[in-house]
Design a protein around this motif. Structure first.
Motif, PDB file in Angstrom:
ATOM      1  N   PRO A  45       7.026  14.090  -5.019  1.00  0.00           N
ATOM      2  CA  PRO A  45       6.686  12.680  -5.231  1.00  0.00           C
ATOM      3  C   PRO A  45       7.927  11.787  -5.201  1.00  0.00           C
ATOM      4  O   PRO A  45       9.010  12.191  -5.615  1.00  0.00           O
ATOM      5  CB  PRO A  45       6.029  12.657  -6.610  1.00  0.00           C
ATOM      6  N   VAL A 105       9.242   7.527  -5.613  1.00  0.00           N
ATOM      7  CA  VAL A 105       9.047   6.114  -5.938  1.00  0.00           C
ATOM      8  C   VAL A 105      10.265   5.350  -5.437  1.00  0.00           C
ATOM      9  O   VAL A 105      11.407   5.756  -5.681  1.00  0.00           O
ATOM     10  CB  VAL A 105       8.854   5.903  -7.462  1.00  0.00           C
ATOM     11  N   ALA A 108       7.849   0.949   5.994  1.00  0.00           N
ATOM     12  CA  ALA A 108       6.423   1.295   5.834  1.00  0.00           C
ATOM     13  C   ALA A 108       5.618   1.027   7.102  1.00  0.00           C
ATOM     14  O   ALA A 108       4.556   1.630   7.301  1.00  0.00           O
ATOM     15  CB  ALA A 108       5.827   0.533   4.653  1.00  0.00           C
ATOM     16  N   ASP A 152       5.086   7.192   7.841  1.00  0.00           N
ATOM     17  CA  ASP A 152       3.877   7.364   7.037  1.00  0.00           C
ATOM     18  C   ASP A 152       4.007   8.418   5.936  1.00  0.00           C
ATOM     19  O   ASP A 152       3.029   8.966   5.482  1.00  0.00           O
ATOM     20  CB  ASP A 152       2.668   7.673   7.936  1.00  0.00           C
ATOM     21  N   PRO A 203       3.999   9.907   2.388  1.00  0.00           N
ATOM     22  CA  PRO A 203       3.391   9.416   1.144  1.00  0.00           C
ATOM     23  C   PRO A 203       4.455   8.948   0.136  1.00  0.00           C
ATOM     24  O   PRO A 203       5.448   9.633  -0.083  1.00  0.00           O
ATOM     25  CB  PRO A 203       2.632  10.624   0.598  1.00  0.00           C
ATOM     26  N   ILE A 204       4.210   7.801  -0.430  1.00  0.00           N
ATOM     27  CA  ILE A 204       5.071   7.218  -1.461  1.00  0.00           C
ATOM     28  C   ILE A 204       4.170   6.993  -2.674  1.00  0.00           C
ATOM     29  O   ILE A 204       3.081   6.439  -2.548  1.00  0.00           O
ATOM     30  CB  ILE A 204       5.671   5.868  -0.986  1.00  0.00           C
ATOM     31  N   GLN A 205       4.625   7.431  -3.841  1.00  0.00           N
ATOM     32  CA  GLN A 205       3.817   7.267  -5.053  1.00  0.00           C
ATOM     33  C   GLN A 205       3.718   5.801  -5.464  1.00  0.00           C
ATOM     34  O   GLN A 205       2.703   5.356  -5.988  1.00  0.00           O
ATOM     35  CB  GLN A 205       4.411   8.104  -6.184  1.00  0.00           C
ATOM     36  N   GLY A 206       4.783   5.051  -5.228  1.00  0.00           N
ATOM     37  CA  GLY A 206       4.778   3.639  -5.576  1.00  0.00           C
ATOM     38  C   GLY A 206       6.123   3.014  -5.271  1.00  0.00           C
ATOM     39  O   GLY A 206       7.081   3.711  -4.936  1.00  0.00           O
ATOM     40  N   PRO A 239       0.964   0.845   2.362  1.00  0.00           N
ATOM     41  CA  PRO A 239       0.111   2.018   2.187  1.00  0.00           C
ATOM     42  C   PRO A 239       0.353   2.765   0.875  1.00  0.00           C
ATOM     43  O   PRO A 239       0.001   3.934   0.752  1.00  0.00           O
ATOM     44  CB  PRO A 239       0.474   2.886   3.401  1.00  0.00           C
ATOM     45  N   PHE A 240       0.954   2.099  -0.088  1.00  0.00           N
ATOM     46  CA  PHE A 240       1.226   2.707  -1.394  1.00  0.00           C
ATOM     47  C   PHE A 240       1.181   1.611  -2.456  1.00  0.00           C
ATOM     48  O   PHE A 240       1.370   0.427  -2.146  1.00  0.00           O
ATOM     49  CB  PHE A 240       2.585   3.421  -1.405  1.00  0.00           C
ATOM     50  N   SER A 287       2.330  -0.925  -5.238  1.00  0.00           N
ATOM     51  CA  SER A 287       3.620  -1.592  -5.396  1.00  0.00           C
ATOM     52  C   SER A 287       3.517  -2.740  -6.379  1.00  0.00           C
ATOM     53  O   SER A 287       2.464  -3.332  -6.577  1.00  0.00           O
ATOM     54  CB  SER A 287       4.134  -2.095  -4.039  1.00  0.00           C
ATOM     55  N   SER A 316       0.394  -6.037  -3.261  1.00  0.00           N
ATOM     56  CA  SER A 316       1.212  -5.694  -4.419  1.00  0.00           C
ATOM     57  C   SER A 316       0.750  -6.445  -5.659  1.00  0.00           C
ATOM     58  O   SER A 316       0.285  -7.580  -5.565  1.00  0.00           O
ATOM     59  CB  SER A 316       2.681  -6.069  -4.172  1.00  0.00           C
TER      60      SER A 316
END
Length: 184
Positions: free
Chosen positions: A62, A64, A79, A83, A85-88, A125-126, A128, A153
């Motif tokens: 994970p 951030v 972004a 692509d 995955p980013i938790q936030g 896509p995450f 924020s 966001s």
């Protein structure tokens, strides 16, 4: 049992400043690292995006993002291209690169020529959080509110903190940890 995320610091165009809240936060958090400063092409948006991608590629698990000023724009440009995955992401004091900046900062022509414009406006896509200053000399609050809405966001008004940097009186910024806690 979930793994705690790695915190990746995305500095702005001035790169790493020793007394900046991001640098202090990186030293303070156990799983934090930073995008390496550029040696060449410092104003190139593409070079900044690739530096961010190289830093992300070294991180398993994970993740951030913690971006400030021009670093926010680097993250939103990234972004659009990648692509992973980013938790936030905590996006603090985004600079409005679409409006003339004060003396000492790049001109609109220089920003355009170096790939910063237009600023991406599609939904991130995450999750924020955009931390917005009410008196930031590098971005009008209404513009920052529009960026946050476009990116999907959560907007957090952090008050009259200038550009949230050492020049505005910010070394340590404890609220960063609180906002990070909401993303982690």
């Amino acid at each position: 049992m979930s793994t705690s995320p790695t915190i990746l610091i995305v500095p702005g165009l001035r790169d790493h400043v020793e007394e900046h809240w991001q640098t202090i936060l990186e030293r303070k958090l156990p799983k934090a690292c930073s995008v390496a400063p550029l040696e060449h092409d410092k104003l190139s948006c593409a070079a900044r995006i690739e530096a961010l991608q190289q830093a992300i590629a070294k991180i398993d698990g994970p993740l951030v993002l913690v971006a400030h000023s021009g670093g926010v724009m680097i993250a939103v440009h990234w972004a659009q291209k990648y692509d992973r995955p980013i938790q936030g992401a905590l996006l603090a004091a985004p600079a409005d690169l679409e409006s003339p900046l004060p003396a000492g900062y790049p001109t609109l022509d220089a920003l355009r020529d170096n790939g910063w414009l237009p600023v991406p406006r599609s939904r991130l896509p995450f999750p924020s959080i955009v931390a917005a200053s009410t008196n930031d000399p590098l971005a009008d609050l209404e513009r920052v509110k529009q960026y946050a809405a476009d990116w999907g966001s959560e907007l957090v008004d952090i008050g009259a903190v200038g550009h949230l940097n050492p020049a505005a009186g910010f070394g340590e910024w404890p609220q960063a940890e609180e906002l990070l806690g909401r993303l982690v």
